[in-house]
Design a protein around this motif. Sequence first.
Motif, mmCIF file in Angstrom:
data_model
loop_
_atom_site.group_PDB
_atom_site.id
_atom_site.type_symbol
_atom_site.label_atom_id
_atom_site.label_comp_id
_atom_site.label_asym_id
_atom_site.label_seq_id
_atom_site.Cartn_x
_atom_site.Cartn_y
_atom_site.Cartn_z
ATOM 1 N N SER A 46 0.848 -1.141 0.043
ATOM 2 C CA SER A 46 -0.014 -0.109 0.153
ATOM 3 C C SER A 46 0.971 1.085 0.089
ATOM 4 O O SER A 46 0.655 2.264 -0.658
ATOM 5 N N SER A 47 1.818 1.323 0.673
ATOM 6 C CA SER A 47 2.822 2.316 0.868
ATOM 7 C C SER A 47 3.398 2.569 -0.429
ATOM 8 O O SER A 47 3.668 3.802 -0.859
ATOM 9 N N VAL A 48 3.702 1.633 -1.166
ATOM 10 C CA VAL A 48 4.661 2.007 -2.521
ATOM 11 C C VAL A 48 3.586 2.216 -3.601
ATOM 12 O O VAL A 48 3.776 2.926 -4.394
ATOM 13 N N PHE A 49 2.460 1.547 -3.640
ATOM 14 C CA PHE A 49 1.645 1.375 -4.845
ATOM 15 C C PHE A 49 0.549 2.349 -4.687
ATOM 16 O O PHE A 49 -0.216 2.868 -5.864
ATOM 17 N N VAL A 50 0.120 2.628 -3.427
ATOM 18 C CA VAL A 50 -1.004 3.555 -3.165
ATOM 19 C C VAL A 50 -0.533 4.908 -2.812
ATOM 20 O O VAL A 50 -0.814 5.881 -3.736
ATOM 21 N N ALA A 51 0.422 4.971 -2.052
ATOM 22 C CA ALA A 51 1.021 6.313 -1.372
ATOM 23 C C ALA A 51 2.286 6.725 -2.469
ATOM 24 O O ALA A 51 2.805 7.985 -1.989
ATOM 25 N N ASP A 52 2.865 5.902 -3.308
ATOM 26 C CA ASP A 52 3.984 6.178 -4.284
ATOM 27 C C ASP A 52 5.183 6.418 -3.154
ATOM 28 O O ASP A 52 5.912 7.405 -3.567
ATOM 29 N N ARG A 53 5.401 5.754 -2.249
ATOM 30 C CA ARG A 53 6.568 6.069 -1.410
ATOM 31 C C ARG A 53 7.442 4.669 -1.968
ATOM 32 O O ARG A 53 7.176 3.910 -2.683
ATOM 33 N N SER A 54 8.793 4.743 -1.539
ATOM 34 C CA SER A 54 9.620 3.787 -1.924
ATOM 35 C C SER A 54 9.812 2.627 -0.761
ATOM 36 O O SER A 54 9.139 2.627 0.390
ATOM 37 N N LEU A 55 10.355 1.524 -1.134
ATOM 38 C CA LEU A 55 10.568 0.371 -0.304
ATOM 39 C C LEU A 55 11.356 0.880 0.865
ATOM 40 O O LEU A 55 11.157 0.687 2.092
ATOM 41 N N ALA A 56 12.445 1.513 0.621
ATOM 42 C CA ALA A 56 13.473 1.847 1.586
ATOM 43 C C ALA A 56 13.036 2.837 2.636
ATOM 44 O O ALA A 56 13.116 2.757 3.923
ATOM 45 N N PHE A 57 12.192 3.955 2.013
ATOM 46 C CA PHE A 57 11.427 4.869 3.119
ATOM 47 C C PHE A 57 10.549 4.025 3.816
ATOM 48 O O PHE A 57 10.371 4.478 5.263
ATOM 49 N N THR A 58 9.595 3.183 3.354
ATOM 50 C CA THR A 58 8.735 2.385 4.197
ATOM 51 C C THR A 58 9.189 1.371 5.354
ATOM 52 O O THR A 58 9.051 1.402 6.177
ATOM 53 N N ASP A 107 9.033 16.729 6.471
ATOM 54 C CA ASP A 107 9.949 16.278 5.370
ATOM 55 C C ASP A 107 9.504 15.225 4.628
ATOM 56 O O ASP A 107 9.216 13.967 5.316
ATOM 57 N N GLY A 108 9.550 15.310 3.415
ATOM 58 C CA GLY A 108 9.023 14.086 2.714
ATOM 59 C C GLY A 108 7.695 13.841 2.384
ATOM 60 O O GLY A 108 6.983 13.035 1.494
ATOM 61 N N PHE A 109 6.884 14.798 2.855
ATOM 62 C CA PHE A 109 5.496 14.629 2.687
ATOM 63 C C PHE A 109 4.961 16.285 2.147
ATOM 64 O O PHE A 109 5.378 17.260 2.539
ATOM 65 N N THR A 110 3.885 16.239 1.237
ATOM 66 C CA THR A 110 3.302 17.336 0.974
ATOM 67 C C THR A 110 1.793 17.454 0.864
ATOM 68 O O THR A 110 1.438 16.382 1.343
ATOM 69 N N LYS A 111 1.133 18.453 0.295
ATOM 70 C CA LYS A 111 -0.320 18.341 0.208
ATOM 71 C C LYS A 111 -0.638 17.343 -0.576
ATOM 72 O O LYS A 111 -2.217 17.081 -0.796
ATOM 73 N N ASP A 112 -0.016 16.573 -1.434
ATOM 74 C CA ASP A 112 -0.510 15.748 -2.383
ATOM 75 C C ASP A 112 -0.253 14.316 -1.831
ATOM 76 O O ASP A 112 -0.009 13.188 -2.755
#
Length: 439
Positions: A39-51, A174-179
């Motif tokens: 969900s973090s990678v494919f829904v929220a567009d985060r990376s594996l390393a970040f998650t 840091d790392g987060f925005t309104k989008d």
Amino acid sequence: MKAIKRILLLLLIVVLIAIIYNYPKLNMLSGYSAKNMASSVFVADRSLAFTDATDNNFSPVNLASDEVDIENKIATSSAFGLLTRKAVYRKGLGSVLTLTAEDETADYLVPKRAKPDNLTPYPYGNAPQKDTVFVNLDYDKIDKSVNFLFDSINKTRAVLVIYKDKIVLEKYADGFTKDSKLLGWSMTKSLLSTVFGVMQHQHKINVLDKAPITSWQNDERKNITINNLLQMNSGLEWDENYTTISDATKMLFLERDMTKIQEEKQLVGKPNESWNYSSGTSNLLSGILRSQFKTHQEYLDFWYTDFIDKIGMNSMLLEADLSGNYVASSYSWAITRDWAKFGLLYLHNGNWNGTQLFTKDWVNYITTPTPTSNGTYGAQFWLNTENEFKDAPKNMYFADGYQGQRVYVLPDQEMVIVRFGLKNFDENTFLKGVIESVK
């Protein structure tokens, strides 16, 4: 030499016993890690390393090893190489843990979505809001009340404050925005309740009716009402424990159809006299909603067409189980501004820019304390009627999610406050400062 062999054999036996004893827990550990990663990678567009460094970086989940297949949209997590779980992303339905290899490529229906309104100013559209300066607002005080949350202790990711329909503060880590899409966890329960409110307003359901569960009709459970379920006051057995193998963890990590596990439980109390927080009840209610529609497609669409997209929460994605039921207990994602729109819908008593989705009667209903909840719970919403937050008004109510996800509605102050993060925080101090900023 024989003594060493005996010691090694004994150690091997101990390890095998430990593995057998903890094997079900490994299933939950790797299941949580895989689902959250997908969900973090494919829904929220985060990376594996970040998650791995943030959302999955707590014991014992951080013991799992994660991999991501970008092409096939699959996350895989392994617990010490002993047990592996996979989660697959399905467009429109989010990520789900698989139970068989066939689940990775199974066909599924997709909810129909409306196009975003990018021309109308926020909050009724997604265009920039019209700037307004309120002379009765202490902006410095709001800033101070919010800034302390953005440290390594409180782990806040986003805070948004709306006053009289205007964003007066918006801050991101840091790392987060309104989008950035953020997971609401159990705030999804409040979305579920709202769908019932919309259907009640449309005369498609009556929450005071008996729950339409066929398997209950030959025993005492036949007396449970939809209202009892919405208030989590059914008297049904349920173990909401996330530190061990429980009803809640079995449901989220092992069930193909998450609407059924609560249905199968027996009464351990009396309806309307036995409040017990249950994620299983919320998913049972999701199943009841599905039964009100002629087709699965209509069920999938209604949440969006008549509620979520109707108020422009276009970023929101509801995740579904393998059977196509929305996981109303736990899994919904949206940007912070869209979560704030949800709060505004309630602040305006169900009216959205002239369109009535539900009436003030529904607001009164969801904010009426459930019997035996000690005044803390309404109908899938949390209340402050007993002044748990002593410096916030008693008529404040809120959607509540794991690790301090919140959408607060403050009718007296004409405010909606949203907070997201990875840890619970000093809510009373935070709320006190924001509320006192209104002169």
